[in-house]
Design a protein around this motif. Sequence first.
Motif, PDB file in Angstrom:
ATOM      1  N   LEU A 358       0.829  -1.209   0.000  1.00 41.13           N
ATOM      2  CA  LEU A 358       0.000   0.000   0.000  1.00 41.13           C
ATOM      3  C   LEU A 358       0.862   1.256   0.000  1.00 41.13           C
ATOM      4  N   ASP A 359       1.957   1.198   0.732  1.00 41.95           N
ATOM      5  CA  ASP A 359       2.857   2.350   0.799  1.00 41.95           C
ATOM      6  C   ASP A 359       3.460   2.658  -0.569  1.00 41.95           C
ATOM      7  N   LYS A 360       3.747   1.614  -1.342  1.00 40.93           N
ATOM      8  CA  LYS A 360       4.369   1.813  -2.661  1.00 40.93           C
ATOM      9  C   LYS A 360       3.443   2.504  -3.652  1.00 40.93           C
ATOM     10  N   THR A 361       2.135   2.436  -3.412  1.00 45.54           N
ATOM     11  CA  THR A 361       1.211   3.129  -4.314  1.00 45.54           C
ATOM     12  C   THR A 361       1.373   4.639  -4.221  1.00 45.54           C
ATOM     13  N   GLY A 362       1.902   5.104  -3.093  1.00 46.88           N
ATOM     14  CA  GLY A 362       2.092   6.539  -2.900  1.00 46.88           C
ATOM     15  C   GLY A 362       0.818   7.286  -2.580  1.00 46.88           C
ATOM     16  N   ARG A 363      -0.286   6.550  -2.399  1.00 48.89           N
ATOM     17  CA  ARG A 363      -1.581   7.210  -2.197  1.00 48.89           C
ATOM     18  C   ARG A 363      -2.054   7.175  -0.756  1.00 48.89           C
ATOM     19  N   PHE A 364      -1.400   6.373   0.086  1.00 50.70           N
ATOM     20  CA  PHE A 364      -1.908   6.178   1.436  1.00 50.70           C
ATOM     21  C   PHE A 364      -0.891   6.561   2.500  1.00 50.70           C
ATOM     22  N   GLU A 365      -1.427   6.986   3.633  1.00 52.07           N
ATOM     23  CA  GLU A 365      -0.615   7.204   4.834  1.00 52.07           C
ATOM     24  C   GLU A 365      -0.940   6.084   5.817  1.00 52.07           C
ATOM     25  N   ILE A 366       0.076   5.322   6.203  1.00 51.39           N
ATOM     26  CA  ILE A 366      -0.119   4.214   7.131  1.00 51.39           C
ATOM     27  C   ILE A 366      -0.212   4.754   8.560  1.00 51.39           C
ATOM     28  N   ILE A 367      -1.285   4.400   9.256  1.00 48.69           N
ATOM     29  CA  ILE A 367      -1.527   4.914  10.607  1.00 48.69           C
ATOM     30  C   ILE A 367      -1.189   3.872  11.672  1.00 48.69           C
ATOM     31  N   SER A 368      -1.429   2.602  11.380  1.00 49.48           N
ATOM     32  CA  SER A 368      -1.181   1.547  12.369  1.00 49.48           C
ATOM     33  C   SER A 368       0.310   1.420  12.669  1.00 49.48           C
ATOM     34  N   LYS A 369       0.608   0.889  13.854  1.00 45.19           N
ATOM     35  CA  LYS A 369       1.985   0.765  14.325  1.00 45.19           C
ATOM     36  C   LYS A 369       2.517  -0.639  14.049  1.00 45.19           C
ATOM     37  N   ASP A 370       3.838  -0.779  14.141  1.00 42.20           N
ATOM     38  CA  ASP A 370       4.472  -2.082  13.907  1.00 42.20           C
ATOM     39  C   ASP A 370       4.231  -3.053  15.066  1.00 42.20           C
ATOM     40  N   VAL A 371       4.089  -2.518  16.282  1.00 42.42           N
ATOM     41  CA  VAL A 371       3.849  -3.353  17.455  1.00 42.42           C
ATOM     42  C   VAL A 371       2.369  -3.286  17.802  1.00 42.42           C
ATOM     43  N   GLY A 372       1.721  -4.429  17.779  1.00 46.19           N
ATOM     44  CA  GLY A 372       0.292  -4.465  18.088  1.00 46.19           C
ATOM     45  C   GLY A 372      -0.361  -5.640  17.405  1.00 46.19           C
ATOM     46  N   VAL A 373      -1.633  -5.491  17.116  1.00 43.06           N
ATOM     47  CA  VAL A 373      -2.403  -6.519  16.428  1.00 43.06           C
ATOM     48  C   VAL A 373      -2.045  -6.492  14.945  1.00 43.06           C
ATOM     49  N   PRO A 374      -1.956  -7.650  14.278  1.00 48.18           N
ATOM     50  CA  PRO A 374      -1.613  -7.665  12.857  1.00 48.18           C
ATOM     51  C   PRO A 374      -2.742  -7.134  11.974  1.00 48.18           C
ATOM     52  N   LEU A 375      -2.778  -5.838  11.851  1.00 52.45           N
ATOM     53  CA  LEU A 375      -3.729  -5.188  10.956  1.00 52.45           C
ATOM     54  C   LEU A 375      -3.051  -3.966  10.345  1.00 52.45           C
ATOM     55  N   VAL A 376      -3.668  -3.447   9.305  1.00 47.59           N
ATOM     56  CA  VAL A 376      -3.140  -2.252   8.646  1.00 47.59           C
ATOM     57  C   VAL A 376      -4.259  -1.227   8.563  1.00 47.59           C
ATOM     58  N   LYS A 439      -6.044  -1.276  -8.883  1.00 43.68           N
ATOM     59  CA  LYS A 439      -7.070  -1.215  -9.931  1.00 43.68           C
ATOM     60  C   LYS A 439      -8.170  -0.242  -9.551  1.00 43.68           C
ATOM     61  N   VAL A 440      -8.616  -0.323  -8.294  1.00 38.17           N
ATOM     62  CA  VAL A 440      -9.691   0.550  -7.835  1.00 38.17           C
ATOM     63  C   VAL A 440      -9.267   2.017  -7.893  1.00 38.17           C
ATOM     64  N   ILE A 441      -8.053   2.304  -7.450  1.00 32.47           N
ATOM     65  CA  ILE A 441      -7.566   3.691  -7.465  1.00 32.47           C
ATOM     66  C   ILE A 441      -7.510   4.220  -8.889  1.00 32.47           C
ATOM     67  N   ASN A 442      -7.013   3.396  -9.804  1.00 33.02           N
ATOM     68  CA  ASN A 442      -6.922   3.828 -11.198  1.00 33.02           C
ATOM     69  C   ASN A 442      -8.300   4.113 -11.771  1.00 33.02           C
ATOM     70  N   GLU A 443      -9.270   3.284 -11.432  1.00 31.80           N
ATOM     71  CA  GLU A 443     -10.625   3.501 -11.915  1.00 31.80           C
ATOM     72  C   GLU A 443     -11.252   4.744 -11.292  1.00 31.80           C
ATOM     73  N   LEU A 444     -11.044   4.914  -9.989  1.00 30.23           N
ATOM     74  CA  LEU A 444     -11.628   6.076  -9.310  1.00 30.23           C
ATOM     75  C   LEU A 444     -10.993   7.378  -9.770  1.00 30.23           C
ATOM     76  N   ASP A 445      -9.768   7.315 -10.226  1.00 33.45           N
ATOM     77  CA  ASP A 445      -9.123   8.516 -10.762  1.00 33.45           C
ATOM     78  C   ASP A 445      -9.877   9.064 -11.964  1.00 33.45           C
ATOM     79  N   GLU A 446     -10.639   8.193 -12.645  1.00 32.55           N
ATOM     80  CA  GLU A 446     -11.401   8.613 -13.814  1.00 32.55           C
ATOM     81  C   GLU A 446     -12.747   9.232 -13.454  1.00 32.55           C
TER      82      GLU A 446
END
Length: 495
Positions: A358-376, A439-446
């Motif tokens: 998700l980070d590589k898309t350049g479109r999102f800011e990751i809020i969750s931390k590395d230590v905790g429950v395995p979620l993003v 795919k969704v981001i590319n479509e929504l960009d339109e």
Amino acid sequence: MVVTTTISDSDEHIRCAFASRYATSSLPRYKFPEGSMPKDVAYQVVKDELLLDGNPRLNLASFVTTWMEEECDKLIMGSINKNYVDMDEYPVTTELQNRCVNMIAHLFNAPVGEHETAVGVGTVGSSEAIMLAGLAFKRKWQAKRKAEGKPCDNPNIVTGANVQVCWEKFARYFEVELKEVKLREGYYVMDPAKAVEMVDENTICVAAILGSTLTGEFEDVKHLNDLLTEKNNETGWDIPIHVDAASGGFIAPFLYPELEWDFRLPLVKSINVSGHKYGLVYAGIGWVVWRSKDDLPGELVFHINYLGSDQPTFTLNFSKGSSQIIAQYYQFIRLGFEGYKNIMQNCMENAKLLKEGLDKTGRFEIISKDVGVPLVTFSLKDSSKFTVFHIAEALRKFGWIVPAYTMPADAEHISVLRVVIREDFTHSLAQRLVSDFEKVINELDELPPRASVKTAHVTVDKEDGSQMKKNIVQTQREICSHWRSIADKKTSSVC
């Protein structure tokens, strides 16, 4: 000669479901049906109704277990007719529950001997567990206040605004004021210092969360314990801590054994954990354990004998299935410490993979931390054209169920998406999800700017969610229209 055969209702059981009259009849919705239908037809029509439910394996909104081994499925089905409350009739099931309580208590470092019986009980889920723990705190506080000749009609609990709704239910149902530490942008868990500032002589406990449902982050229970100890020493109060470890209780002991959050801290008097989350059992099973017998008032324990021998019970409900308790014991002895550790490590690795994608898309800011429950948990860097709510709705096209929501007070202006990584969310599924996000981001960009501006800001009002519903409906219509236009273009190009 043509022979015509008439099938009567009495012979209809020999016909297949879709050849019967039930295939063209409306199913009962409000009134009890007058007659019966064949068992295979009833099975088929109910099964078909459920086709429109989401796929549990792709439901990334839920922390609840959606896969278990076939052997465990067999154990569940083999005991699904056992009522757990019949302890005298099913003594082995009762023994398995007690074993689970002991194992969990030792996992959480309860001060009990190696062969001592721990104090705890299996519940329908963490909601019931929290109700029981809250009642224990309230009754102990009331008893102490009465003994001191002080009023005991205005108890309160201090929590963060990020608590699960079951805490709000407890406060409302059992007449306890809920004092919430508000959140702020960039800090989405309870601030221990602010929590301690809010306590007073009427505080029955401070509730800390080990694994916030919003971001998966562990609250700093040790810091809270230290600050609250100082406060108690200064004031002469004796305010305890409850740890809501619904999500993190089966993660921290295996991945972060040095983290002090449990009964190693003196003020922690009770802990709840969800067996149906990272305890790896189907819904619904939860557990609550107390530090000692002194922390569970005897008046909350009832004794019955009309099912056989004297049976102590201290749950809110009475009848419940035995299957999940048996399944929990199976998982404990099947996996052991090593197995749970391996599964949690795998979950964290797949969460890391998803986060990096998700980070590589350049479109999102990751809020969750590395230590905790395995979620993003992540938000859009730019919501001027479309929002996280558009993305969540568009992902449904691929079968993914990804929740979008706004943060609690005072961070309501932050809207996020959250993906929960469970045992059955594999490396390949993580890669596929990232691909579908792109795919969704590319479509929504339109999407034309006009359409997205209407739903760029969604406000959640606890008392009236009508505006949010209208916005989401409008979003759904716009996105459906957008997908149809794209499909029409593709069809035209093929022709």
